[in-house]
Design a protein around this motif. Structure first.
Motif, PDB file in Angstrom:
ATOM      1  N   LYS A  76       0.801  -1.261   0.140  1.00 18.54           N
ATOM      2  CA  LYS A  76      -0.072  -0.023  -0.164  1.00 18.54           C
ATOM      3  C   LYS A  76       0.698   1.308   0.182  1.00 18.54           C
ATOM      4  O   LYS A  76       0.374   2.245   0.133  1.00 18.54           O
ATOM      5  N   GLY A  77       2.161   1.109  -0.135  1.00 23.38           N
ATOM      6  CA  GLY A  77       2.879   2.196  -0.355  1.00 23.38           C
ATOM      7  C   GLY A  77       3.071   2.964  -1.509  1.00 23.38           C
ATOM      8  O   GLY A  77       2.418   2.600  -2.035  1.00 23.38           O
ATOM      9  N   LYS A  78       3.869   4.153  -1.401  1.00 25.12           N
ATOM     10  CA  LYS A  78       4.270   4.952  -2.800  1.00 25.12           C
ATOM     11  C   LYS A  78       4.734   3.985  -3.925  1.00 25.12           C
ATOM     12  O   LYS A  78       6.066   3.676  -3.417  1.00 25.12           O
ATOM     13  N   GLU A  79       4.599   4.071  -4.896  1.00 23.04           N
ATOM     14  CA  GLU A  79       5.349   3.563  -5.942  1.00 23.04           C
ATOM     15  C   GLU A  79       6.303   4.843  -6.621  1.00 23.04           C
ATOM     16  O   GLU A  79       5.812   5.766  -6.927  1.00 23.04           O
ATOM     17  N   TYR A  80       7.473   4.360  -7.245  1.00 23.36           N
ATOM     18  CA  TYR A  80       8.347   5.060  -7.656  1.00 23.36           C
ATOM     19  C   TYR A  80       8.851   4.516  -8.947  1.00 23.36           C
ATOM     20  O   TYR A  80       9.067   3.161  -9.062  1.00 23.36           O
ATOM     21  N   GLU A  84      12.644   8.385  -9.846  1.00 25.33           N
ATOM     22  CA  GLU A  84      11.971   8.633  -8.764  1.00 25.33           C
ATOM     23  C   GLU A  84      12.627   8.246  -7.529  1.00 25.33           C
ATOM     24  O   GLU A  84      12.697   8.897  -6.615  1.00 25.33           O
ATOM     25  N   GLU A 120       7.479   5.950   6.590  1.00 28.17           N
ATOM     26  CA  GLU A 120       6.815   6.150   4.977  1.00 28.17           C
ATOM     27  C   GLU A 120       6.594   4.726   4.748  1.00 28.17           C
ATOM     28  O   GLU A 120       7.243   3.884   5.484  1.00 28.17           O
ATOM     29  N   LEU A 122       6.744   2.168   1.078  1.00 30.51           N
ATOM     30  CA  LEU A 122       7.209   2.165  -0.337  1.00 30.51           C
ATOM     31  C   LEU A 122       6.652   0.836  -0.845  1.00 30.51           C
ATOM     32  O   LEU A 122       7.042  -0.228  -0.446  1.00 30.51           O
ATOM     33  N   SER A 123       6.173   1.047  -2.094  1.00 29.17           N
ATOM     34  CA  SER A 123       5.657  -0.260  -2.660  1.00 29.17           C
ATOM     35  C   SER A 123       6.747  -0.502  -3.879  1.00 29.17           C
ATOM     36  O   SER A 123       7.031   0.264  -4.793  1.00 29.17           O
TER      37      SER A 123
END
Length: 157
Positions: A76-80, A84, A120, A122-123
């Motif tokens: 469910k984390g932020k994808e980069y 990025e 944080e 991260l995905s």
């Protein structure tokens, strides 16, 4: 800044372990990097999911230090993109004074305590990977980020 990567599970595949070790050595050329696999507790696979996460959470919390900036590898984390992610690492290198700690949890995620401690999430992908693959993908992407930041030819646009 030092980057630390903790992951729950077993590290029993020699091919993966060799590749992860090789990327770890390359990363240490750029910055201080440490990766450690935290073994599952005894009989943990026989525990209910919630208890298993609590047990794993205790192992994780024991490894943390005051001042750590904690990033959970979580679906469910932020994808980069790789570019990025490189910029993310660059920003953290300017703002995190001691340790930037990435953590890959067990098969059911993290305990509530670990989620509360996290700064944080991260995905790595919306896809599901084995823990061995997560370790390999993460270390490769961290190495890639270092080469991007140094404008080296490893990464191509």
């Amino acid at each position: 800044m030092k980057i630390v990567f903790y992951s729950m599970g077993k590290a029993d595949d020699a091919l993966f372990a060799a590749a992860i070790h090789a990327y770890g050595k390359k990363i240490n050329f750029y910055l201080s990097f440490e990766a450690e696999v935290l073994p599952p507790g005894k009989q943990s696979s026989k525990l209910p999911q919630k208890e298993q996460k609590v047990q794993e959470g205790k192992s994780i919390v024991q490894m943390l230090q005051p001042g750590d900036h904690i990033v959970l590898l979580d679906d469910k984390g932020k994808e980069y993109t790789s570019m990025e992610f490189a910029r993310f690492i660059e920003k953290k290198s300017l703002s995190v004074p001691k340790r930037l700690v990435f953590i890959a949890g067990g098969p059911y995620g993290f305990s509530e305590e670990v989620y509360r401690l996290a700064n944080e999430k991260l995905s790595l992908s919306r896809m599901t990977f084995t823990h061995q693959m997560v370790r390999l993908v993460f270390t490769e992407q961290l190495y890639r980020a270092m080469t991007i930041l140094r404008n080296e030819p490893y990464h191509h646009e």
